[in-house]
Write an enzyme that holds these catalytic residues in place. Structure first.
Site, mmCIF file in Angstrom:
data_model
loop_
_atom_site.group_PDB
_atom_site.id
_atom_site.type_symbol
_atom_site.label_atom_id
_atom_site.label_comp_id
_atom_site.label_asym_id
_atom_site.label_seq_id
_atom_site.Cartn_x
_atom_site.Cartn_y
_atom_site.Cartn_z
ATOM 1 N N HIS A 427 -10.018 25.566 8.026
ATOM 2 C CA HIS A 427 -9.248 25.650 9.580
ATOM 3 C C HIS A 427 -7.936 25.150 9.408
ATOM 4 C CE1 HIS A 427 -9.485 25.409 13.926
ATOM 5 N NE2 HIS A 427 -8.413 24.781 13.696
ATOM 6 N N GLU A 428 -7.627 24.255 8.899
ATOM 7 C CA GLU A 428 -6.104 23.744 9.038
ATOM 8 C C GLU A 428 -5.175 24.661 8.186
ATOM 9 O OE1 GLU A 428 -5.317 21.701 11.177
ATOM 10 O OE2 GLU A 428 -7.340 21.124 11.690
ATOM 11 N N HIS A 431 -4.057 27.774 10.026
ATOM 12 C CA HIS A 431 -2.835 27.554 10.790
ATOM 13 C C HIS A 431 -1.797 27.937 10.310
ATOM 14 C CE1 HIS A 431 -4.916 26.050 14.455
ATOM 15 N NE2 HIS A 431 -5.308 25.053 13.906
#
EC number: 3.4.24.-
Length: 632
Positions: A427-428, A431
């Site tokens: 998820h990170e 980004h």
């Protein structure tokens, strides 16, 4: 400089810092709601089908090379406007040429006015996005009128409005150029704050002259647009943070409850990491450092990382004990750093295969002459001491390192380390992917609106979910995000990701009742989850760790969905909304497969209210379950 003190050291364009799963967007520890300062999503997007029907004269533009063609498109769509070419255009692995422009006024940027043009692999104009300002222009250049405040006043204005712990009593202003300064001698920020004089297109249709003040506060990396005449007024704020042998949980085991640790030998892919993970082509390392990433402990939460502790083994055996029952976390820090380093490199290699290459602005020290800007691996901070129960990723423009902070979660006993939850790391890192692709590698401020920022969160969840699919999964599989670190079967999202409207009732118009990016992101990821399973049902599912391509197209539905969504990020306009992002994904399929999956895509979008009749209005979105006639 005509009485204006301005400085050295170019101010970088927006970096996005995006927090992982926790709802709410505020300045860390300072109770300031950044949602109140979000930019409006102003962009329009002309899809391939719309352009053919409404603007055939634009679709047929051809002016030599792809940059010249794109420039001619801007001139024809926005006649009389002044603009500059942003130096980050490239040809992606799918054959689409991406060209980016920034609107100017009196020789200065309008910082939130962008134009992107996509040229298909056939050399024809595929689509474009546009957020140029069309209102009245100031009668005189600000550098002629001198009608603006001192930049130091702007820094004080930001500090006061956002309650930033910056001390500038003894600071001096160093000139970079006629429009930019750096503040020397401040304390409280991780690096010297800076300011740039630029215009800002306001939501009411007017134009404001602003100081864009950049302050890296660690958990928040801010671009604050302060009115250049009345420095007590902050118009908008962009936050860049969103928010050998290796003994690890093999990719893509989601967390310690679903698998055992293994010892993997040379797990890298030499096609995507030709220097391996522990070399940058010039230096060979015996620690968790290489071309793509550098991982270390960061117990005090500071900005320094080069000299921080990381495991070192001259025999390259990164094998360290870990059990979820171990406590305190520092007793297994070597295993934590190793797992984080492994997972982040796996993400790098997969995203490279899908098209996040050097030209597209990926994270590498040595770009091997393949384009883009180097010297920007990802800084991976394990057990970061600046917070708990979260994680975040800071994405500056291409050429500056990304920064992932992974925290300890205290919702279980013993506490849990999110380095060991693959979904958190994926998820990170996503980004970084979305912020570098959307609007081009040099512009990291394209996903800071409410809906566009929500999609940033949704892409993170979608990639994390798709990558973690199990071999026996089918479209009835439900996935919870953040279940392990939260110590909760519900995780930290509104609903599980599911193709069942009973299990997950979210549709496009659900966004009308949400005013927070993680909630809106859950809606977007829920829609993309439908896309995932429609394509898997048509093309099958590759359960291996990497895609298999045929003529540049993934042969299975899982990796094809990731590829189309990734390509869509690069095609869509800066600050997109759901409707525009949907159209960009459909255009990506048109370019990649000649539209072979058009109906599967439309049916997936329509199921959750993003059909042909869906309309964007930030306060009253209109849903639609309609699909094109040929898909009925």
């Amino acid at each position: 400089m005509h009485g204006l003190l301005l400085a050295a050291g170019l101010l970088s364009l927006p970096l996005h810092v995006l927090a992982h799963p926790q709802p709410g967007t505020s300045l860390a520890g300072r109770a300031v709601d950044l949602n109140a300062y979000r930019m409006a999503d102003r962009a329009s997007y002309m899809s391939s089908d719309e352009m053919q029907a409404q603007q055939p004269h634009i679709a047929s533009v051809s002016a030599g090379g792809y940059v010249e063609t794109a420039t001619e498109v801007v001139k024809r769509v926005m006649p009389g406007m002044t603009f500059r070419l942003v130096d980050d255009h490239y040809v992606g692995v799918s054959g689409i040429s991406h060209v980016y422009f920034r609107q100017t006024m009196h020789g200065m940027d309008i910082d939130n006015s962008d134009f992107n043009v996509n040229i298909g692999k056939d050399g024809k104009v595929l689509s474009y996005g546009n957020s140029f300002y069309t209102g009245p222009a100031p009668d005189k250049a600000p550098m002629v009128k001198r009608d603006f405040s001192d930049p130091m006043q702007a820094l004080h204005g930001v500090r006061k409005a956002l309650n930033l712990p910056i001390t500038a009593d003894k600071a001096t202003v160093k000139t970079v150029n006629e429009h930019e300064v750096t503040f020397m001698g401040t304390t409280g920020a991780l690096s010297d704050p800076s300011a740039k004089l630029c215009y800002m297109a306001k939501e009411d249709g007017s134009l404001a002259l602003t100081w864009r003040v950049e302050t890296d506060m660690g958990d928040n990396w801010l671009l604050s647009y302060v009115d250049a005449k009345s420095t007590d007024q902050v118009h908008n704020v962009v936050d860049y943070v969103s928010h050998a042998t290796y003994q690890v949980y093999r990719w893509p085991i989601p967390d310690p409850t679903e698998g055992k640790r293994e010892i993997l030998e040379n797990p890298w892919n030499l096609r995507t990491s030709p220097f391996t993970w522990i070399s940058d082509g010039k230096n060979n390392y015996t620690t968790t450092r290489g071309n793509n990433a550098i991982a270390q402990a960061n117990p005090d939460g500071g900005n320094e990382y080069l000299n921080n502790y990381r495991p070192n083994n001259k025999n390259l055996k990164f094998e360290y004990p870990y059990s979820p029952n171990m406590s305190p976390p520092k007793t297994y820090i070597d295993a934590s750093i190793t797992q984080l380093f492994y997972s982040a490199n796996m993400v790098h290699d997969l995203y490279y295969m899908l098209g996040f290459t050097e030209k597209a602005g990926n994270f590498q020290v040595n770009n091997r002459g393949q384009g883009g800007k180097g010297n920007d691996f990802v800084i991976l901070n394990a057990q970061d001491g600046s917070g708990t129960n979260n994680a975040n990723f800071a994405t500056p423009p291409d050429g500056q390192p990304g920064r992932m902070r992974v925290y300890i979660w205290t919702k279980a006993q013993p506490a849990r380390d999110s380095s060991f939850e693959a979904g958190t790391v994926i998820h990170e890192y996503t980004h970084g992917l979305s912020n570098r692709l959307c609007g081009g590698p040099a512009n990291s401020a394209c996903l800071n609106g409410l809906e566009s920022g929500g999609m940033g969160e949704g892409w993170g969840d979608f990639f994390a979910t798709a990558i973690r699919l199990k071999p026996n999964d089918n479209r009835n599989a439900n996935y919870v995000h953040g279940e392990w670190v939260n110590n909760s079967p519900k995780g930290n999202r509104l609903f599980p990701y599911s193709t069942s409207l009973k299990t997950n009732p979210l549709v496009y118009t659900s966004c009308n009742k949400y005013n927070e990016v993680h909630a809106i992101g859950t809606v977007w990821a829920s829609i993309l989850y439908e896309v995932l399973w429609n394509l898997i049902d048509k093309h099958g599912k590759n359960d291996g760790p990497t895609p298999v391509f045929e003529n540049g197209v993934p042969k299975d539905g899982k990796y094809l969905s990731l590829k189309l969504v990734l390509d869509g990020m690069a095609i869509q306009p800066c600050k997109p909304n759901f409707v525009q992002a949907r159209n960009a994904i459909i255009d990506a399929d048109k370019n990649l497969t000649k539209g072979a999956n058009k109906c599967e895509l439309w049916k997936a979008f329509a199921k959750r209210g993003l059909g042909t009749g869906a309309k964007y209005d930030p306060k009253n979105r209109t849903g639609s379950t309609a699909v094109p006639k040929e898909c009925q």
